[in-house]
Scaffold this motif. Structure first.
Motif, PDB file in Angstrom:
ATOM      1  N   ARG A 168       0.784  -1.393  -0.219  1.00  0.00           N
ATOM      2  CA  ARG A 168       0.307   0.149  -0.071  1.00  0.00           C
ATOM      3  C   ARG A 168       0.866   1.676  -0.025  1.00  0.00           C
ATOM      4  NH1 ARG A 168      -4.259  -0.882   4.423  1.00  0.00           N
ATOM      5  NH2 ARG A 168      -2.825  -1.025   5.648  1.00  0.00           N
ATOM      6  N   ASP A 169       1.635   1.049   1.059  1.00  0.00           N
ATOM      7  CA  ASP A 169       3.129   2.741   0.842  1.00  0.00           C
ATOM      8  C   ASP A 169       3.815   2.901  -0.354  1.00  0.00           C
ATOM      9  OD1 ASP A 169       4.438   0.545   1.646  1.00  0.00           O
ATOM     10  OD2 ASP A 169       5.223   1.179   3.261  1.00  0.00           O
ATOM     11  N   GLU A 226      -6.029  -9.182   1.761  1.00  0.00           N
ATOM     12  CA  GLU A 226      -4.453  -8.071   0.780  1.00  0.00           C
ATOM     13  C   GLU A 226      -4.791  -8.457  -0.919  1.00  0.00           C
ATOM     14  OE1 GLU A 226      -0.640  -8.396   2.233  1.00  0.00           O
ATOM     15  OE2 GLU A 226      -0.911  -7.338   4.482  1.00  0.00           O
ATOM     16  N   GLU A 283      -8.693  -5.420   0.836  1.00  0.00           N
ATOM     17  CA  GLU A 283      -8.041  -4.353   0.242  1.00  0.00           C
ATOM     18  C   GLU A 283      -7.157  -4.408  -1.097  1.00  0.00           C
ATOM     19  OE1 GLU A 283      -4.456  -4.669   2.396  1.00  0.00           O
ATOM     20  OE2 GLU A 283      -5.150  -4.604   4.562  1.00  0.00           O
ATOM     21  N   GLU A 314      -7.028  -1.132  -3.162  1.00  0.00           N
ATOM     22  CA  GLU A 314      -5.765  -0.229  -1.974  1.00  0.00           C
ATOM     23  C   GLU A 314      -4.524  -1.041  -2.810  1.00  0.00           C
ATOM     24  OE1 GLU A 314      -5.755   0.567   2.101  1.00  0.00           O
ATOM     25  OE2 GLU A 314      -8.094  -0.321   1.876  1.00  0.00           O
ATOM     26  N   ARG A 315      -4.677  -2.286  -3.502  1.00  0.00           N
ATOM     27  CA  ARG A 315      -3.537  -3.067  -4.157  1.00  0.00           C
ATOM     28  C   ARG A 315      -4.162  -3.625  -5.662  1.00  0.00           C
ATOM     29  NH1 ARG A 315       0.018  -4.692  -0.081  1.00  0.00           N
ATOM     30  NH2 ARG A 315      -2.023  -4.478   2.504  1.00  0.00           N
TER      31      ARG A 315
END
Length: 141
Positions: free
Chosen positions: A34-35, A63, A111, A114-115
């Protein structure tokens, strides 16, 4: 006399090495972090009330959308990396890797927004990840 630098002990995380067979081809499921957007295995901190393989499977669900898998109860390997904390501090981490033969994959998972996830051959996965010990593990499967 030189005084050795004190090192923090490595913290433990667990990861799911999500696999599937496509005809004669074996594939690995990678996700982006994510980062930084790096390619990684689904992984995280052990979850209270779950054993290590159960925690790894929970991370694979959150994830990567892995809803069901046949989990290996013994780790197939481990690798180390430095997790960057919000403070900028690097925390040394050892990741125990558990193989998961995926039997059900969902499009909608916690997620998903986000991924990115991608199925690739193990040798391609080894080129996509950054951690040398994880690269070696992927080349050996």
């Amino acid at each position: 006399m030189l005084v050795p630098l004190l090192q923090r002990p490595r913290r433990l995380q667990v990861a799911a090495l999500c696999m599937r067979e496509r005809g004669e081809v074996r594939e690995v499921l990678l996700v982006t972090s994510r980062d930084t957007g790096r390619w990684v295995l689904p992984k995280g901190w052990p979850i209270r009330g779950k054993d290590a393989p159960g925690s790894a499977l929970q991370e694979a669900w959150e994830e990567a959308g892995v809803r069901e898998a046949n989990m290996n109860t013994s780790p197939v390997g481990s690798y180390g990396y430095d997790k960057r904390l919000d403070s900028g501090l690097a925390l040394p981490v050892e990741v125990k890797v558990y193989e998961a033969e995926v039997t059900k994959l969902m499009e909608d998972f916690p997620e998903a927004e986000e991924r990115t996830r991608k199925w690739v051959r193990p040798e391609e996965a080894a080129e996509m990840v950054q951690e040398p010990e994880l690269q070696a593990l992927l080349r050996d499967i």
